[in-house]
Motif scaffolding. Structure first.
Motif, PDB file in Angstrom:
ATOM      1  N   ALA A   1     -16.145   8.018  -3.120  1.00 19.78           N
ATOM      2  CA  ALA A   1     -14.817   8.648  -3.129  1.00 19.78           C
ATOM      3  C   ALA A   1     -14.369   8.996  -1.715  1.00 19.78           C
ATOM      4  CB  ALA A   1     -14.843   9.892  -4.002  1.00 19.78           C
ATOM      5  N   LEU A   2     -15.272   9.558  -0.930  1.00 17.87           N
ATOM      6  CA  LEU A   2     -14.928   9.921   0.449  1.00 17.87           C
ATOM      7  C   LEU A   2     -14.692   8.693   1.317  1.00 17.87           C
ATOM      8  CD1 LEU A   2     -17.345  12.924   1.040  1.00 17.87           C
ATOM      9  CD2 LEU A   2     -14.872  12.959   1.427  1.00 17.87           C
ATOM     10  N   ALA A   3     -15.394   7.609   1.023  1.00 20.72           N
ATOM     11  CA  ALA A   3     -15.304   6.408   1.858  1.00 20.72           C
ATOM     12  C   ALA A   3     -14.116   5.517   1.509  1.00 20.72           C
ATOM     13  CB  ALA A   3     -16.589   5.589   1.733  1.00 20.72           C
ATOM     14  N   THR A   4     -13.532   5.706   0.318  1.00 15.04           N
ATOM     15  CA  THR A   4     -12.465   4.807  -0.116  1.00 15.04           C
ATOM     16  C   THR A   4     -11.172   5.517  -0.493  1.00 15.04           C
ATOM     17  OG1 THR A   4     -13.196   4.889  -2.431  1.00 15.04           O
ATOM     18  CG2 THR A   4     -14.161   3.179  -1.019  1.00 15.04           C
ATOM     19  N   GLY A   5     -11.221   6.809  -0.837  1.00 13.39           N
ATOM     20  CA  GLY A   5     -10.016   7.519  -1.253  1.00 13.39           C
ATOM     21  C   GLY A   5      -9.538   7.144  -2.645  1.00 13.39           C
ATOM     22  N   LEU A   6     -10.441   6.615  -3.487  1.00 13.17           N
ATOM     23  CA  LEU A   6     -10.044   6.242  -4.844  1.00 13.17           C
ATOM     24  C   LEU A   6      -9.605   7.461  -5.645  1.00 13.17           C
ATOM     25  CD1 LEU A   6     -12.785   3.679  -5.989  1.00 13.17           C
ATOM     26  CD2 LEU A   6     -10.510   3.201  -5.081  1.00 13.17           C
TER      27      LEU A   6
ATOM     28  N   ARG B   1      -9.988  12.487  -1.830  1.00 13.86           N
ATOM     29  CA  ARG B   1      -8.983  11.472  -1.466  1.00 13.86           C
ATOM     30  C   ARG B   1      -8.172  11.957  -0.269  1.00 13.86           C
ATOM     31  NH1 ARG B   1      -5.829   7.215  -3.563  1.00 13.86           N
ATOM     32  NH2 ARG B   1      -3.567   7.514  -3.581  1.00 13.86           N
ATOM     33  N   HIS B   2      -7.759  13.219  -0.290  1.00 10.17           N
ATOM     34  CA  HIS B   2      -7.018  13.774   0.841  1.00 10.17           C
ATOM     35  C   HIS B   2      -7.881  13.807   2.105  1.00 10.17           C
ATOM     36  CE1 HIS B   2      -3.650  14.662  -1.612  1.00 10.17           C
ATOM     37  NE2 HIS B   2      -4.156  15.710  -2.228  1.00 10.17           N
ATOM     38  N   THR B   3      -9.153  14.142   1.925  1.00 10.75           N
ATOM     39  CA  THR B   3     -10.065  14.184   3.068  1.00 10.75           C
ATOM     40  C   THR B   3     -10.218  12.800   3.681  1.00 10.75           C
ATOM     41  OG1 THR B   3     -11.286  16.048   2.088  1.00 10.75           O
ATOM     42  CG2 THR B   3     -12.418  14.771   3.793  1.00 10.75           C
ATOM     43  N   HIS B   4     -10.360  11.803   2.842  1.00 14.94           N
ATOM     44  CA  HIS B   4     -10.474  10.410   3.308  1.00 14.94           C
ATOM     45  C   HIS B   4      -9.257  10.018   4.144  1.00 14.94           C
ATOM     46  CE1 HIS B   4     -11.124   6.047   3.157  1.00 14.94           C
ATOM     47  NE2 HIS B   4      -9.882   5.934   2.736  1.00 14.94           N
TER      48      HIS B   4
END
Length: 358
Positions: A179-184, A298-301
């Motif tokens: 999730a952090l690596a892709t922003g899904l 997602r926002h963090t990504h």
């Protein structure tokens, strides 16, 4: 596209062609046309906002995702309750303004008010395209103060790393890393299959998503055309996913199932998006970090990418936003900070130069 001719307009002496929506198949279109004709075809000047929304606009959105259709139905219900009996052609900006003020007085959240305003503008815009209205009165309305997006919940890069370190031993660690690596989106995470990943070429393909209608779920296309996308993934995430693929296969061997989805329960069953959000919430609590919600990953990504100098267009494409403007609006706080950094980058361009007064 279904087009039906109305009765002769006395003012022009001509029949008026009006669209009754766009449908997936010719059969669906013909059936809808028959229904409209059989009902006597309500003349545009007599049409209410309720009849337009319920009988024409909502059916024309049948190709949208389950979640989007559910949001449209919710919005239509709220709009009909307040403005449904108003004549579509007689709706005024003052009525729409009063509607928004009433929502604010009612205490409805800013996000919900924004969603309602967006759906109303969209529906009235379609009414203009179909020839029911000359202009969209919702465009002339100023939303109540406080409608602008506030600070979004996210972590810094350091906090994200701290969370991953704290959850590394956990079963769902690969999902948080992904999730952090892709922003899904969470619905995209829950619908992601191993066949949607090509670890050899470092690519992830978003082809489907879990949609929610209340608590009921269904798997279908992502929420928009832009959401169907290809995302590059980094080598650290690939290593984590390769390891997870081996561990998951061994885990599911005990229950006689083969891996299909990337995010599953221990018995191989699909995870409900809300269940995944609750698991994340518990993991955050155990880590001692601030709770940002699963969507906060997602926002963090996105924020980390923008702060690293990745072009806004690329970030928008990775997130599956329908436009760059949407990305810019969502992450305006990051862009403002980048403007300051851009200004600092120009410092020293002309050594010793000073701007003198006139």
């Amino acid at each position: 596209m279904v087009t039906v001719e109305s009765e002769i307009d006395p003012s022009t002496g001509k029949r008026r062609q009006v669209s009754a929506g766009t449908y997936r198949t010719k059969r669906d279109a013909e059936q809808r046309k028959a229904e409209v004709v059989a009902s006597g075809f309500e003349r545009p000047e007599a049409m209410t906002l309720r009849s337009f929304l319920v009988e024409e606009w909502l059916p024309s959105k049948a190709e949208k995702s389950t979640a989007t259709q559910a949001q449209y139905r919710w919005a239509a219900d709220r709009l009909c309750a307040a403005l449904g009996e108003a004549k579509l052609s007689g709706l005024t900006a003052r009525q729409v303004q009063a509607f928004h003020e009433g929502l604010r007085a009612e205490g409805l959240s800013s996000r919900s008010r924004q969603a309602l305003g967006k759906v109303l503008r969209m529906a009235l815009s379609d009414a203009v395209k179909r020839g029911y209205l000359v202009r969209n009165v919702a465009d002339a309305v100023t939303l109540p103060s406080g409608e602008r997006r506030g600070e979004i919940a996210l972590w810094s890069r350091e906090q994200a790393s701290e969370f991953l370190a704290a959850t590394a031993p956990d079963r769902h660690f690969p999902i948080w890393m992904l999730a952090l690596a892709t922003g899904l989106r969470r619905g995209e995470l829950c619908a992601l299959r191993w066949i949607d990943l090509d670890l050899d070429t470092a690519r992830l393909f978003v082809r489907q998503a879990v949609g929610l209608d209340g608590y009921e779920t269904s798997v279908g296309k992502p929420k928009s055309r832009a959401a169907i996308r290809t995302i590059g993934i980094d080598e650290d995430t690939i290593a984590v996913l390769r390891d997870w693929a081996i561990r998951q296969a061994a885990e599911l061997e005990f229950v006689g199932r083969s891996p299909d989805l990337v995010a599953t329960r221990s018995d191989g069953a699909a995870l409900h998006p809300q269940t995944l959000a609750l698991i994340f919430k518990r993991a955050v609590k155990d880590s001692g970090l601030a709770d940002i919600g699963l969507h906060g990953l997602r926002h963090t990504h996105a924020t980390m990418l923008l702060e690293a100098g990745v072009p806004l267009k690329v970030v928008s494409e990775r997130l599956g936003h329908s436009s760059i403007a949407m990305t810019a609006d969502t992450y305006q706080h990051v862009i403002d900070h980048m403007q300051d950094k851009a200004a600092l980058a120009m410092r020293g361009l002309g050594p010793g130069l000073r701007v003198s007064g006139a």
